[in-house]
Design an enzyme around this catalytic site. Structure first.
Site, PDB file in Angstrom:
ATOM      1  N   ARG A  77      39.241  35.343  49.831  1.00 60.49           N
ATOM      2  CA  ARG A  77      39.470  36.306  50.918  1.00 60.49           C
ATOM      3  C   ARG A  77      40.392  35.671  51.951  1.00 60.49           C
ATOM      4  O   ARG A  77      40.070  34.642  52.534  1.00 60.49           O
ATOM      5  CB  ARG A  77      38.135  36.700  51.555  1.00 60.49           C
ATOM      6  CG  ARG A  77      38.263  37.585  52.784  1.00 60.49           C
ATOM      7  CD  ARG A  77      36.883  37.893  53.377  1.00 60.49           C
ATOM      8  NE  ARG A  77      37.004  38.621  54.622  1.00 60.49           N
ATOM      9  CZ  ARG A  77      36.585  38.181  55.809  1.00 60.49           C
ATOM     10  NH1 ARG A  77      36.017  36.993  55.907  1.00 60.49           N
ATOM     11  NH2 ARG A  77      36.732  38.924  56.894  1.00 60.49           N
ATOM     12  N   GLU A 166      35.080  41.546  61.803  1.00 61.99           N
ATOM     13  CA  GLU A 166      34.242  41.384  62.985  1.00 61.99           C
ATOM     14  C   GLU A 166      34.802  42.073  64.232  1.00 61.99           C
ATOM     15  O   GLU A 166      35.144  41.412  65.226  1.00 61.99           O
ATOM     16  CB  GLU A 166      34.015  39.899  63.270  1.00 61.99           C
ATOM     17  CG  GLU A 166      33.256  39.185  62.162  1.00 61.99           C
ATOM     18  CD  GLU A 166      32.959  37.721  62.500  1.00 61.99           C
ATOM     19  OE1 GLU A 166      33.364  37.253  63.580  1.00 61.99           O
ATOM     20  OE2 GLU A 166      32.328  37.049  61.679  1.00 61.99           O
ATOM     21  N   ASN A 294      29.148  39.003  57.552  1.00 61.70           N
ATOM     22  CA  ASN A 294      29.308  37.622  58.004  1.00 61.70           C
ATOM     23  C   ASN A 294      28.037  37.219  58.746  1.00 61.70           C
ATOM     24  O   ASN A 294      27.650  37.874  59.716  1.00 61.70           O
ATOM     25  CB  ASN A 294      30.508  37.486  58.944  1.00 61.70           C
ATOM     26  CG  ASN A 294      31.828  37.751  58.252  1.00 61.70           C
ATOM     27  OD1 ASN A 294      31.884  37.908  57.028  1.00 61.70           O
ATOM     28  ND2 ASN A 294      32.909  37.809  59.013  1.00 61.70           N
ATOM     29  N   GLU A 361      31.363  35.873  54.831  1.00 61.86           N
ATOM     30  CA  GLU A 361      31.408  34.578  55.511  1.00 61.86           C
ATOM     31  C   GLU A 361      29.991  34.064  55.656  1.00 61.86           C
ATOM     32  O   GLU A 361      29.099  34.792  56.072  1.00 61.86           O
ATOM     33  CB  GLU A 361      32.028  34.672  56.914  1.00 61.86           C
ATOM     34  CG  GLU A 361      33.515  34.889  56.955  1.00 61.86           C
ATOM     35  CD  GLU A 361      34.048  34.856  58.398  1.00 61.86           C
ATOM     36  OE1 GLU A 361      33.397  34.235  59.272  1.00 61.86           O
ATOM     37  OE2 GLU A 361      35.094  35.468  58.642  1.00 61.86           O
TER      38      GLU A 361
END
Length: 459
Positions: A77, A166, A294, A361
């Site tokens: 990614r 995010e 994440n 993540e």
């Protein structure tokens, strides 16, 4: 510990972001980003560090891809830098910028590694910020145009497209408390940014799908928000407020439920949400094929009338106390609690059913810079703390799968030590050590451990 095996076809990979690793800040027509401006502003980033050189991945990508292949990664990614593609945010496409991602994509595919593209990982063109950035509706519209420009070049080879990384950080840290670029401190601006980021996602997702994109998603950093005292009504109210600002303000509109009424009521105490126009929530609810998660650490809160709150959560002053970390922590000071990942995944699967998930993540920063006790005489870095962190969180992810969560893969953060935003280069998340003086890459013990995890599809 017991051995665990992940489902057949589970995707193993790693993640990075453009500004954190690419460098080449002035090469091949790249424009200025808000992080160029922010990091060059005295006092904003530790020791005045910038991403001007970073890991020099722009010039060393072929070696980095070879290292990914050696480790057995099935997916990588990476983010595309908007200022490389449209240097002023809106004007003509810069073919030299697209050339880089063209080469990178081909190099990955030649090694059997699936490229997963993130279109926005925080590096907004500075020219758009000068016109209001994410507080302006036009930025959302320009984002969709930029997304189409990237797809036109790479869409024949990229299967998975992620719009934003995010948006909580982009909005609240960038416009709310100002610890990230562009460094504004305005609660109203933060909420306007939340909406226009989500609108940009919806417009881009709709455009990508119309252009033939196969898998379109978004990556969030939802929090496992827990009360200090499960029996306390005040703590439950604090959980509800923080969960609304971190989780439901994004997840509800993305999945078609619109903005939660209690969150809109809270927002209206700071800014009238007139920026939400008729039809916007329908655009935001463009169908999702994948939700990236994440996760690093849980969030514990208490409801207290004298609570300090947090400027990263506008309006929590005199209502919420964010509790300090307890037990083991990472080098970021973040509490290490793998069970929080299980709780979070199970909760999202229950509240938003039918949405495939991927951990995009997860990782830990630890002081393993090659001069620490973690390094032996030969320079090998034995990062046992990171291995323990990853082992615990992978077991937590497997536990979620055993409870019925549709979890498709795991991408470790990060492949390389890199520019850690306001922390500069003093925090290291990589499973591969980077010597910033000579750009030498050295796989840490965690990299070899992860290589074995991938090869056996389990622990």
């Amino acid at each position: 510990m017991n051995d665990v095996r992940f489902p057949e076809g589970f995707v193993w990979g790693a993640a990075t972001a453009a500004y954190q690793i690419e460098g080449a800040a002035r090469d091949d027509g790249r424009g200025e980003s808000i992080w160029d401006t922010f990091s060059r502003t005295p006092g904003k980033v530790f020791a005045g560090h910038t991403g001007d050189v970073a890991c020099d991945h722009y010039h060393r990508y072929a070696d980095d891809v070879a290292l990914m292949a050696e480790l057995g990664l099935a997916a990588y990614r990476f983010s595309v830098a908007w200022p490389r593609i449209r240097p002023d945010g809106t004007g003509p496409v810069n073919p030299r910028g697209l050339d880089f991602y063209d080469r990178l994509t081909d190099a990955l595919l030649d090694r059997g590694i699936d490229p997963i593209v993130t279109l926005y990982h925080w590096d907004l063109p500075q020219t758009l910020q000068d016109r209001g950035g994410w507080t302006s509706r036009e930025t959302a519209e320009h984002f969709a145009d930029y997304a189409l420009a990237v797809h036109a070049r790479l869409g024949d080879r990229i299967r998975t497209w992620t719009t934003l990384n995010e948006p909580w950080c982009s909005a609240y840290l960038g416009y709310g408390n100002g610890v990230h670029a562009p460094g504004e401190q305005d609660a109203g601006a933060a909420f306007r940014a939340v909406h226009h980021l989500l609108l940009g996602h919806g417009l881009a997702a709709r455009a990508l799908r119309a252009a033939g994109a196969r898998t379109v998603g978004i990556t969030l950093n939802p929090a496992d928000v827990a009360p200090a005292d499960p029996a306390s009504a005040a703590d439950a109210a604090a959980v509800r407020l923080v969960d609304g600002l971190q989780n439901r303000i994004f997840l509800d509109p993305l999945t078609g439920a619109g903005y939660p009424a209690d969150v809109l009521e809270h927002v209206a105490r700071m800014v009238e949400p007139t920026f939400v126009r008729d039809g916007d929530e329908k655009i935001i609810a463009a169908p999702l094929d994948l939700l990236g998660i994440n996760y690093y650490s849980p969030t514990y809160v208490a409801g207290r009338p004298d609570g300090a709150g947090s400027s990263a959560y506008p309006g929590t002053e005199q209502a919420v106390e964010f509790l300090p970390a307890t037990g083991p922590v990472s080098d970021m000071g973040w509490q290490i609690e793998p069970a929080g990942l299980t709780r979070l995944l199970v909760r999202i699967a229950a509240d938003y059913p039918g949405l495939p998930l991927m951990i995009t993540e997860n990782g830990g920063a630890f002081p393993d810079d090659g001069r620490s006790p973690a390094a032996d005489a030969a320079g090998r870095i034995h990062d046992a703390d990171r291995i323990a962190y990853l082992d615990g969180h992978l077991r937590a992810a497997h536990e979620a799968i055993s409870r019925g969560v549709d979890l498709r893969g795991y991408l470790v953060w990060s492949l390389l030590d890199n520019f850690e935003w306001a922390e500069g280069y003093r925090k290291r998340f990589g499973i591969v050590h980077v010597d910033y003086l000579n750009q030498r890459r050295t796989p840490k013990s965690s990299a070899r451990w992860y290589q074995e995890v991938i090869s056996r599809n389990g622990l």
